[in-house]
Design an enzyme around this catalytic site. Structure first.
Site, PDB file in Angstrom:
ATOM      1  CG  ASP A   1      -1.967  -1.039   1.225  1.00 27.00           C
ATOM      2  OD1 ASP A   1      -2.271  -1.556   0.139  1.00 27.00           O
ATOM      3  OD2 ASP A   1      -2.515  -1.349   2.298  1.00 27.00           O
TER       4      ASP A   1
ATOM      5  CG  ASP B   1     -11.566  -2.120  -0.853  1.00 24.55           C
ATOM      6  OD1 ASP B   1     -10.825  -3.108  -0.985  1.00 24.55           O
ATOM      7  OD2 ASP B   1     -11.234  -0.968  -1.185  1.00 24.55           O
TER       8      ASP B   1
END
Length: 254
Positions: A12, A131
């Site tokens: 990330d 997500d």
């Protein structure tokens, strides 16, 4: 022949650094993306996933320079997501050295993008990231913009729609489990895996090697993605592969 399952470390990235958060928040610095990517390549990772986690919410451009730097050092498949809004963004990422492109928020605002990109470049390089968070009614709801925006969409139905539009893989993250180290949401993973025929990458919640095994054996995932257990030296990718292989899972062992 059984297809080998994959271990995919996840980087990330925000402001050019690799970070790790809990439930998509509380970000902690984990290092330089090129150095970390090179380390995982050396450790025998099957692929890397590289997510610019603030690109969509901040409206920033694609971080092509970092991707070019990583791709010049790393020779395993690289999936890159974050800020992909148009087919031309897919082209730019592939030209910069990505092997696959992840589409998340833009798949919801413009599902045609998934169809157009997969038609132009092939389903094999289009990964739709979902997500999902457990809703009060027991289903899993899709969120966008780094987990900040609820969509009202059912995650299982959305995965089916993305497959029908040409997605080649689903990167499925449980927001409830992200960074918690208590294991994947196996019900979510299995429900999506059973509903579609394209590969599912399980993400969110890995705390130990058994969680990776459970993601494949119980969640029926084709690949498992993790960050914390690898970034901070708790385990190497080789250890994880050996452990999974010892549990009877087909792995590519280096």
């Amino acid at each position: 022949m059984t297809l080998a399952k994959r271990i995919i470390p996840c980087l990330d990235v925000t402001a050019g650094r690799v970070v790790k958060g809990v439930n998509f928040l509380e970000l902690r610095d984990a290092g330089d993306p090129v150095e970390i990517a090179r380390r995982y390549d050396d450790q025998g990772a099957d692929e890397l996933t590289f997510l610019d986690i603030t690109a969509t919410s901040d409206g920033r451009d694609l971080i092509l320079d970092i991707i070019e730097a990583v791709a010049s050092q790393v020779f395993i498949p690289l999936t890159v997501g974050g800020g992909v809004r148009a087919v031309d963004d897919v082209r730019r990422l592939l030209n910069a050295g990505a092997d696959k492109v992840g589409i998340n928020s833009s798949a919801i605002s413009n599902p045609q993008l998934v169809f157009d990109a997969s038609q132009k470049y092939g389903s094999q390089c289009i990964v739709v990231a979902i997500d999902a968070k457990k809703a009060a009614d027991g289903r899993w709801e899709v969120f966008t913009h780094g987990g900040r925006k609820a969509t009202g969409l059912d995650a299982i139905e959305w995965a089916k729609k993305m497959e029908s539009l040409g997605a080649g893989e689903i990167l499925l993250t449980s927001m409830d489990r992200d960074g918690t180290k208590v294991g994947f949401d196996l019900d979510l993973t299995r429900s999506v895996s059973d509903a579609i025929s394209i590969p599912v990458i399980a993400s969110g919640g890995v705390g130990g090697l058994q969680d990776l095994v459970d993601g494949v054996k119980i969640g029926r995932a084709d690949a498992v993605l993790a960050a914390s257990i690898f970034h901070y030296g708790q385990h190497t990718v080789q250890e994880a592969k050996r452990f999974m292989s010892e549990q009877g899972i087909a792995m590519r062992l280096t």
